[in-house]
Design a protein around this motif. Structure first.
Motif, PDB file in Angstrom:
ATOM      1  N   VAL A 189       0.838  -1.205   0.000  1.00 43.37           N
ATOM      2  CA  VAL A 189       0.000   0.000   0.000  1.00 43.37           C
ATOM      3  C   VAL A 189       0.871   1.253   0.000  1.00 43.37           C
ATOM      4  CG1 VAL A 189      -1.844   1.241   1.204  1.00 43.37           C
ATOM      5  CG2 VAL A 189      -1.852  -1.257   1.165  1.00 43.37           C
ATOM      6  N   ASN A 190       2.020   1.182   0.669  1.00 44.27           N
ATOM      7  CA  ASN A 190       2.927   2.329   0.627  1.00 44.27           C
ATOM      8  C   ASN A 190       3.443   2.555  -0.796  1.00 44.27           C
ATOM      9  OD1 ASN A 190       4.640   4.423   1.924  1.00 44.27           O
ATOM     10  ND2 ASN A 190       6.286   3.074   1.234  1.00 44.27           N
ATOM     11  N   ASN A 191       3.756   1.460  -1.504  1.00 46.49           N
ATOM     12  CA  ASN A 191       4.211   1.603  -2.891  1.00 46.49           C
ATOM     13  C   ASN A 191       3.144   2.274  -3.747  1.00 46.49           C
ATOM     14  OD1 ASN A 191       6.568   0.350  -2.208  1.00 46.49           O
ATOM     15  ND2 ASN A 191       6.211  -1.522  -3.378  1.00 46.49           N
ATOM     16  N   VAL A 192       1.876   1.906  -3.506  1.00 52.53           N
ATOM     17  CA  VAL A 192       0.780   2.524  -4.268  1.00 52.53           C
ATOM     18  C   VAL A 192       0.773   4.031  -4.010  1.00 52.53           C
ATOM     19  CG1 VAL A 192      -1.724   2.667  -4.556  1.00 52.53           C
ATOM     20  CG2 VAL A 192      -0.626   0.431  -4.230  1.00 52.53           C
ATOM     21  N   PHE A 193       0.889   4.410  -2.735  1.00 53.47           N
ATOM     22  CA  PHE A 193       0.853   5.830  -2.391  1.00 53.47           C
ATOM     23  C   PHE A 193       2.065   6.577  -2.964  1.00 53.47           C
ATOM     24  CE2 PHE A 193       1.580   9.446   0.503  1.00 53.47           C
ATOM     25  CZ  PHE A 193       0.372  10.105   0.304  1.00 53.47           C
ATOM     26  N   VAL A 194       3.239   5.941  -2.864  1.00 54.01           N
ATOM     27  CA  VAL A 194       4.470   6.553  -3.395  1.00 54.01           C
ATOM     28  C   VAL A 194       4.336   6.764  -4.904  1.00 54.01           C
ATOM     29  CG1 VAL A 194       6.919   6.062  -3.896  1.00 54.01           C
ATOM     30  CG2 VAL A 194       6.038   5.765  -1.573  1.00 54.01           C
ATOM     31  N   SER A 195       3.950   5.706  -5.629  1.00 55.23           N
ATOM     32  CA  SER A 195       3.827   5.819  -7.087  1.00 55.23           C
ATOM     33  C   SER A 195       2.719   6.791  -7.472  1.00 55.23           C
ATOM     34  CB  SER A 195       3.533   4.454  -7.709  1.00 55.23           C
ATOM     35  OG  SER A 195       4.672   3.633  -7.619  1.00 55.23           O
ATOM     36  N   ALA A 196       1.611   6.767  -6.735  1.00 59.39           N
ATOM     37  CA  ALA A 196       0.488   7.665  -7.053  1.00 59.39           C
ATOM     38  C   ALA A 196       0.926   9.118  -6.936  1.00 59.39           C
ATOM     39  CB  ALA A 196      -0.693   7.375  -6.129  1.00 59.39           C
ATOM     40  N   THR A 197       1.686   9.431  -5.889  1.00 58.34           N
ATOM     41  CA  THR A 197       2.183  10.794  -5.726  1.00 58.34           C
ATOM     42  C   THR A 197       3.185  11.125  -6.829  1.00 58.34           C
ATOM     43  OG1 THR A 197       1.969  10.481  -3.348  1.00 58.34           O
ATOM     44  CG2 THR A 197       3.267  12.390  -4.084  1.00 58.34           C
ATOM     45  N   ASN A 198       4.097  10.199  -7.075  1.00 58.78           N
ATOM     46  CA  ASN A 198       5.164  10.469  -8.045  1.00 58.78           C
ATOM     47  C   ASN A 198       4.642  10.589  -9.475  1.00 58.78           C
ATOM     48  OD1 ASN A 198       6.877  10.358  -5.900  1.00 58.78           O
ATOM     49  ND2 ASN A 198       7.761   8.349  -6.401  1.00 58.78           N
ATOM     50  N   HIS A 199       3.537   9.897  -9.775  1.00 57.32           N
ATOM     51  CA  HIS A 199       3.038   9.908 -11.159  1.00 57.32           C
ATOM     52  C   HIS A 199       1.659  10.541 -11.260  1.00 57.32           C
ATOM     53  CE1 HIS A 199       6.535   7.525 -11.799  1.00 57.32           C
ATOM     54  NE2 HIS A 199       6.064   6.477 -11.145  1.00 57.32           N
ATOM     55  N   ASP A 200       1.233  11.156 -10.163  1.00 52.23           N
ATOM     56  CA  ASP A 200      -0.002  11.931 -10.154  1.00 52.23           C
ATOM     57  C   ASP A 200      -1.227  11.133 -10.605  1.00 52.23           C
ATOM     58  OD1 ASP A 200      -1.407  14.221  -9.620  1.00 52.23           O
ATOM     59  OD2 ASP A 200      -1.168  15.056 -11.639  1.00 52.23           O
ATOM     60  N   PHE A 201      -1.439   9.991  -9.943  1.00 58.50           N
ATOM     61  CA  PHE A 201      -2.731   9.312 -10.138  1.00 58.50           C
ATOM     62  C   PHE A 201      -3.388   9.120  -8.774  1.00 58.50           C
ATOM     63  CE2 PHE A 201       0.291   5.647  -9.991  1.00 58.50           C
ATOM     64  CZ  PHE A 201      -0.288   4.873  -8.987  1.00 58.50           C
ATOM     65  N   ASN A 202      -4.643   8.713  -8.796  1.00 65.26           N
ATOM     66  CA  ASN A 202      -5.392   8.586  -7.549  1.00 65.26           C
ATOM     67  C   ASN A 202      -5.168   7.191  -6.938  1.00 65.26           C
ATOM     68  OD1 ASN A 202      -7.309   8.189  -5.574  1.00 65.26           O
ATOM     69  ND2 ASN A 202      -8.867   9.411  -6.634  1.00 65.26           N
TER      70      ASN A 202
END
Lengths: 304, 254
Positions: A189-202
């Motif tokens: 779940v942390n990876n999802v949040f990290v990638s979502a922030t870094n690539h601007d998706f929800n």
């Protein structure tokens, strides 16, 4: 090759206790003595098998002693499943040997590559998500499951760049790998949040699309915040601190769609005192209990 | 579209080479050149391998300090990156690299200290085995003694240096305050062994080192003693046998 996700149907005849739907923590050498002395109430431990690939000595003695008291999960970082090259047979053999010796309840690896042309780069590196890489990853997952003789889980990565060649999104890619190989998924779940922030998706959209029925394990960890080339926040999957509030929130929302899933607190750098790590696991238990209780209440309400 | 291998090659090229530019097929948020983003991977690779080198060579690090150790180890990583995901065995070539590295050439014993650190780790991760006690000798008739051969503990490693590396290694590894060594001190031979949980380093007299190394390389007791006695007429076989079993070196007698 296709293997059923139900562990009782995998071709293993072992006494490995399954990993319970509870929080566990990453096992660190600095905590060996605490764990053996305090015998803490923790549901399971996870290790990187690469750290236990010596012939003998203290690492194995400690791991044996702790394994005698707790279920264990093996979480590999060195197979380079997303790499273009062939899997390293010597490494696979070492993994199989550890699997046989410690009989882990779960066995996982990453959607990433870490070796290139004989060089081991010691990082989980990103791959474009294309038809070609999908075939490569599926072949590699098949090979691992066949060679080691059990189902593996494949983890979603955290990434800092995108490739201009992507044919599909990450959730579709992982779902397809699971459908084709029978592997389970490890949802970080942390990876999802990290990638979502870094690539601007929800991140919520990502999690809602994620096939939770295929998830055998969840990872939670802390991240660091830096800035990218344009001055926007760039999150680094550092595993060096407590789990952040937004990640706890995403975890709770995800758990509410389940009856609980084995959940690991990862902490690999700036490793804290045992009690700090332990309290993170206890907090994860509270969140899991709260989220899954809401679910059963709702079900109850619908039933009545 | 380039193959995955080609894409991977481009990505990998710059990870250990700071002179290589950011690969062209990568995107940041707005399509800008994601230099800082790519550098996260560069950092992860180099720093994590540097951490591994620091963990393997803590004594070399202590002797040099990070200002000299880190750039030296980083250059080593770039020239000789690991080829196995099992990093506990990474750094084999470091002693040789040290002996050619300009900034530390004036420290002649440094490469041998690095060798000690590698051997220590080999002993630490070596196979487990149970040593046998000297009493096992008494089951053999005196007239057959000279023919006996011994199986040695799989964790045992010998190292001989013309510098007092055992003492340098030991005080820098374990003492909060380093014990100064007599400048006149000559070379040392060391045996690293782990009969139980802990690695023990024995600094050996020259004759004992020679005797035990011969035993470890499968010489018979008689042949080993004879060889050592020609070179060291004062050699005390009784003592040597005592030490050999006391160290836990012997796991089986043939």
């Amino acid at each position: 090759m296709n293997m059923n996700f139900d562990h009782s149907n995998t071709p293993q005849k072992r006494v490995a206790p399954p990993i319970p739907n509870k929080p566990g923590v990453g096992l660190k050498p600095t905590h060996y003595e605490d764990i053996l002395n305090k015998n803490p109430d923790i549901a399971w431990f996870e290790v990187h098998p690469e750290n236990y690939m010596g012939d003998g000595g203290p690492p194995h003695r400690y791991l044996e002693a702790i394994r005698n008291n707790y279920p264990l999960s093996l979480h590999g970082v060195g197979l380079s499943i997303g790499g273009a090259g062939r899997l390293n047979k010597t490494h696979l053999t070492r993994l199989k040997e550890l699997e046989r010796r410690y009989q882990p309840g779960l066995f996982s690896e990453h959607l990433a590559w870490s070796s290139h042309d004989e060089i081991y780069l010691n990082d989980l590196l990103p791959l474009p998500l294309t038809v070609e890489t999908l075939n490569i990853v599926c072949d590699h997952v098949d090979e691992v499951q066949e060679f080691v003789g059990r189902q593996m889980l494949l983890e979603n990565p955290s990434t800092y760049i995108r490739f201009d060649q992507n044919d599909m999104d990450e959730v579709s890619f992982l779902t397809e790998v699971s459908n084709r190989t029978g592997c389970g998924l490890l949802l970080d779940v942390n990876n999802v949040f990290v990638s979502a922030t870094n690539h601007d998706f929800n991140p919520q959209d990502y999690l809602e699309a994620f096939p939770l029925e295929k998830v055998g394990e969840i990872h939670l960890a802390g991240h660091a915040t830096e800035t990218d080339d344009t001055g926007k926040p760039l999150l680094i999957d550092a595993h060096d601190r407590k789990v952040s509030d937004p990640v706890w929130k995403l975890y709770e929302q995800t758990m509410a769609r389940t009856r609980g899933i084995p959940t690991l607190i990862e902490w690999d750098t700036n490793i804290p005192e045992w009690d700090v790590l332990y309290s993170e696991a206890k907090f994860a238990q509270e969140v899991m209990d709260r989220a899954t209780a809401i679910k059963s209440d709702e079900k109850h309400a619908i039933a009545s | 579209m380039p193959s995955h291998h080609k894409i991977q090659s481009r990505f990998a090229d710059g990870l250990l080479n700071p002179d290589v530019e950011t690969p062209k097929n990568l995107l940041g948020l707005g399509g800008e050149e994601p230099k800082k983003r790519y550098n996260v991977y560069r950092n992860n690779v180099t720093i994590s391998l540097l951490e591994s080198m620091r963990a393997t060579f803590p004594v070399v690090l202590r002797l040099l300090g990070p200002q000299i150790f880190d750039p030296m180890a980083t250059q080593f990583i770039r020239e000789f990156p690991p080829t196995s995901p099992v990093l506990m065995t990474y750094g084999d070539g470091f002693p040789k690299f040290i002996s050619t590295y300009d900034r530390v050439k004036q420290i002649p014993y440094l490469a041998d200290v690095a060798s000690c650190e590698l051997l220590y780790l080999q002993t630490y991760h070596g196979k487990d085995a149970d040593p046998i006690a000297i009493e096992a000798l008494s089951t053999h008739a005196p007239e057959t003694m000279a023919e006996l051969k011994f199986e040695c503990h799989p964790s045992a490693r010998f190292f001989a240096s013309k510098w007092p590396v055992g003492s340098i290694w030991f005080t820098n590894k374990f003492d909060d305050e380093v014990k100064p060594l007599n400048a006149e001190r000559g070379g040392e031979s060391v045996l690293f062994i782990r009969p139980q949980m802990e690695v023990i380093a024995h600094i050996l007299a020259e004759d004992l080192h020679k005797f035990l190394s011969l035993i470890a390389s499968n010489s018979s007791l008689g042949a080993a003693a004879e060889k050592v006695l020609t070179q060291f007429p004062e050699f005390d076989l009784q003592n040597a046998l005592g030490a050999m079993f006391h160290f836990g070196l012997i796991t089986k007698i043939h």
